[in-house]
Write an enzyme that holds these catalytic residues in place. Structure first.
Site, mmCIF file in Angstrom:
data_model
loop_
_atom_site.group_PDB
_atom_site.id
_atom_site.type_symbol
_atom_site.label_atom_id
_atom_site.label_comp_id
_atom_site.label_asym_id
_atom_site.label_seq_id
_atom_site.Cartn_x
_atom_site.Cartn_y
_atom_site.Cartn_z
ATOM 1 N N GLY A 1 0.834 -1.195 0.000
ATOM 2 C CA GLY A 1 0.000 0.000 0.000
ATOM 3 C C GLY A 1 0.868 1.244 0.000
ATOM 4 N N LYS A 2 0.293 2.356 -0.364
ATOM 5 C CA LYS A 2 1.000 3.636 -0.302
ATOM 6 C C LYS A 2 -0.026 4.748 -0.332
ATOM 7 C CE LYS A 2 5.295 5.121 -0.045
ATOM 8 N NZ LYS A 2 6.343 4.470 0.772
ATOM 9 N N GLY A 3 0.313 5.863 0.306
ATOM 10 C CA GLY A 3 -0.600 6.991 0.307
ATOM 11 C C GLY A 3 0.153 8.298 0.286
ATOM 12 N N ASP B 1 6.456 8.367 5.959
ATOM 13 C CA ASP B 1 7.243 8.404 4.731
ATOM 14 C C ASP B 1 7.737 9.840 4.577
ATOM 15 O OD1 ASP B 1 7.516 8.427 1.515
ATOM 16 O OD2 ASP B 1 7.577 6.348 2.208
#
Length: 420
Positions: free
Chosen positions: A108-110, A149
């Site tokens: 996942g990444k946002g 991040d």
């Protein structure tokens, strides 16, 4: 949507790496298509009231690449250039990374397209809480677990924990990782990615018969990953000759005191002007002679313009996607650079995030020594797997790492079948 994603250079790069590896593996087209494209692409608006009283609307994204092997895991970044294609690429890479490291996660990444440097802490909190509120239906300890991040940190995770816990009516520390220790975060999480990069460099040095005390390194990027990689390498005895960040680059042939540079950068906002090192062009920094080059910032910094000029023995990818496919081809043809690919090299962060999640589920805390020991054991196992696969199949290290990760996801999808 497929065409839109492929127009993004970063996603196109990740897709190109996947296609090359899928060709090598001979994946059946039905499984191949299901592995390649993300399960969910979520876009939300994030309206906040600025300190000036003005209302501004930002755009936020969350991509869940696959949930076949468990909840998705991945960072949340705040940066003005964040876009859906980049986030989708990072989620894809995280998917293969988790599978390679044998973690029960999908990728996942946002991100939110905003500039933290131009925002107060109150505005940062507003963006974080509103973004978390907008994606509440799509996150949870068994669905999607975020982590810090670029542009975010432990405090950001604390705000998300509070939003989710308030919604649930009880403290739910397992909703995120990389949070403060006071909120049941894990010892060793801040240093995990950079420490892992440095540890794997020593494994590569061992293969190349290079002694740490005789070795040198260059670090591109002096954020969390770059700083901890430089600091750990220094403790191993490696001389850090060059370091760069968004303000510029500095060079000292005799070595840079990493802690002094960190203190200076914290006070001034960057490395440029550090009195114990000379300024150097950031692009020239990448092609100086060294034993280890660590790109630990943005994507696509090693490209067809500088790949032939690299003078490193080890290229350790602390960032995600720092090397373009064209540069890969040049490096493979040269055959004199030991590549530690990103999905292995920077896997320390997600591995210790997994440890944090496990501790939260158990409501039990491990010591920093336990965490780092377990981390190094995991990294050593994955490193040896990649090297063995590469030697057995005569494949580049990147293809080997991707093949191990992708084949694991493909096998899981084949076993579970296609619903309905």
């Amino acid at each position: 949507m497929k065409k839109d994603l492929m127009r993004n250079k970063v996603f196109a790069m990740a897709a190109s790496q996947f296609d090359r590896t899928a060709d090598f593996l001979g994946l059946d087209n039905a499984v191949r298509e299901r592995c390649k494209w993300p399960k969910r692409l979520i876009t939300v608006t994030v309206p906040i009231q600025r300190d000036s009283g003005e209302t501004e609307v930002f755009f936020g994204y969350r991509v869940q690449h696959h949930l076949s092997r468990g909840p998705v895991k991945g960072g949340l970044r705040f940066h003005p250039d964040v876009n859906l294609g980049e986030v989708a690429a990072l989620a894809m890479w995280m998917n293969w990374k988790c599978a390679l490291m044998d973690l029960p996660y999908g990728g996942g990444k946002g991100g939110v397209s905003c500039d933290p440097r131009q925002m107060s802490e109150h505005e940062m909190e507003s963006v974080t809480r509103r973004f978390a509120t907008e994606i509440l239906p799509f996150i949870g300890p068994e669905t999607d677990v975020m982590a810090p991040d670029m542009g975010t940190n432990a405090q950001t995770m604390a705000w998300i924990t509070d939003v989710y816990s308030t919604h649930k009516g009880y403290l739910a520390p397992d909703i995120v990782t990389g949070k403060p220790v006071e909120l049941q975060g894990s010892q060793g999480r801040d240093m995990a990615t950079g420490h892992g990069v440095a540890f794997l460099i020593t494994r590569a040095f061992s293969k190349l018969k290079i002694k740490e005390k005789d070795a040198s390194a260059i670090i591109q990027g002096f954020g969390n990953v770059g700083y901890h990689a430089a600091r750990t390498l220094s403790r191993y005895g490696v001389s850090i000759r060059g370091i760069s960040d968004v303000t510029g680059a500095v060079w000292n042939e005799a070595g840079i005191d990493v802690d002094k540079l960190k203190e200076y950068a914290d006070k001034t906002g960057g490395v440029i002007g550090f009195p114990d090192a000379a300024p150097i062009d950031p692009d020239d920094l990448l092609i100086q002679p060294c034993d280890a080059l660590v790109p630990a910032a943005l994507e696509r910094v090693i490209n067809d313009k500088n790949a032939q000029q690299l003078q490193c023995r080890v290229l350790a990818e602390g960032a995600n996607g720092p090397t373009t496919p064209n540069a890969d081809a040049i490096i493979e043809q040269r055959d004199d650079i030991f590549l530690i690919p990103d999905i292995l090299c920077n896997a320390g962060g997600v591995t210790v995030s997994y440890f944090e999640w496990v501790q939260n589920l158990q409501r039990y805390q491990w010591t920093e020594e336990e965490v780092i020991t377990k981390l190094e054991t995991k990294l050593e196992t994955a490193f040896e797997k990649v090297i063995w696969f590469s030697e057995q199949n005569k494949t580049p290290h990147r293809v080997s790492a991707l093949a191990l990760g992708i084949s694991e996801v493909a096998a899981t999808k084949s076993i579970r079948g296609l619903f309905p």
